[in-house]
Each structure stands twice: as C-alpha cells, then as structure tokens.
Design an enzyme around this catalytic site. Structure first.
Site, short mmCIF file in Angstrom:
data_model
loop_
_atom_site.label_atom_id
_atom_site.label_comp_id
_atom_site.label_asym_id
_atom_site.label_seq_id
_atom_site.Cartn_x
_atom_site.Cartn_y
_atom_site.Cartn_z
N CYS A 1 14.14 -54.43 47.94
CA CYS A 1 14.49 -55.61 47.13
C CYS A 1 14.74 -55.27 45.67
CB CYS A 1 13.38 -56.64 47.23
SG CYS A 1 13.01 -57.18 48.89
N GLY A 2 15.01 -54.04 45.36
CA GLY A 2 15.25 -53.67 43.97
C GLY A 2 14.04 -53.96 43.12
#
Length: 165
Positions: A69-70
C-alpha cells in the site's frame, strides 16, 4: 494486457466504493455536529458527551493487512507514534486499540501498551465493526479511558492518502 485491464477495473471499483461512502459519512457527521450544538446549551446527561479531565487516552489506529500500500501503513504508524510520544510527554497515559495486521505486528514488536487488537481482513463486516465499537464504547463509558482518538487514512486519490484523526 488482459491482466492490466482486470487490475484497472478492480482499482476503479475500489475507488468508486470509497468515494460512494463520503456523502453518507459527511452527512452523518454534520447531523451529529448539529445535534451536539443544539444540545450544548441544554443540560443533557449524555455519557458520551461528558467532559472530564484527560488522564488516559486510547489511540485507535487503522492500518492495512498487506504491505503493498505504499505509504498507507507507514504514514499511520508514524502518526500514531508521534501522537503517543506527544501525549506521554504531557503526562497522559496512553494505550492502543489496533485494527489491521501491519499496525498490530509493528506495535506488538515494540512493546507498546495494547488494549485490544482486531484483524478484519480485506472485507470487514458489521459483526467486526460492532465488536470494535463495543470495545471503544465500553472503554470510554467505564472510565478506563477519558478520550478515544481515531487515527485513519483519508483517501484523496490513487496516488495520495492523508493521515487523519
């Protein structure tokens, strides 16, 4: 090429689902805000609106279950740690209610005070939401905690999200 199209369709559906909930949550927030403003001038005995000296805060941190998810999970973890340190520096006792595997693993490894953890998976349901809300309500109403703070990520776009409280 076909896999890219399928992935793009899934992302679009997820984005539409997030954006579709905004009007409901914003309306709900304004209704409750208006209700609180109206009741503010009257002497109403509502336990959730009780003002008390803050000696203990429960930080409720929502993170994801996966690491793809960064900055989503790292932003929330950094924000939660910063808030924890800020409250402790003020002499306020703090504990955590953690929702999502990434936050659970991170804070358990570092031995933070954890009240309760919830792993909701990819598609949380009403039963899980009820369990979380009951834990938070009971914690506040019993006086075990004087304030509950919710730390979550607000969706801005596919490339950006903003930590919020």
């Amino acid at each position: 090429m076909a896999m890219k199209l399928v992935a793009a369709a899934k992302v679009r559906r997820a984005q539409d689902a997030v954006l579709a909930t905004r009007p409901f949550s914003e309306t709900l927030q304004s209704v409750f805000g208006g209700l609180i403003n109206r009741l503010g001038s009257e002497a109403v005995d509502l336990p959730l609106l009780t003002q008390r000296e803050v000696k203990k805060v429960t930080l409720t941190v929502i993170t994801g279950d996966r690491g793809l998810c960064g900055g989503y999970n790292s932003f929330m973890i950094k924000k939660a740690e910063a808030r924890y340190k800020e409250l402790v520096a003020q002499g306020i006792e703090v504990d955590f209610v953690l929702i999502g595997k990434k936050g659970i693993v991170y804070f358990e490894r570092r031995e933070y005070p954890i009240r309760k953890t919830f792993e909701t998976g990819q598609n949380p349901d009403a039963k899980q939401a009820l369990a979380i809300s009951e834990e938070l309500l009971n914690t506040f109403l019993s006086g075990e905690s004087d304030a509950i703070e919710l730390l979550y990520t607000k969706f801005v776009s596919l490339i950006a999200s903003v930590p919020a409280t």
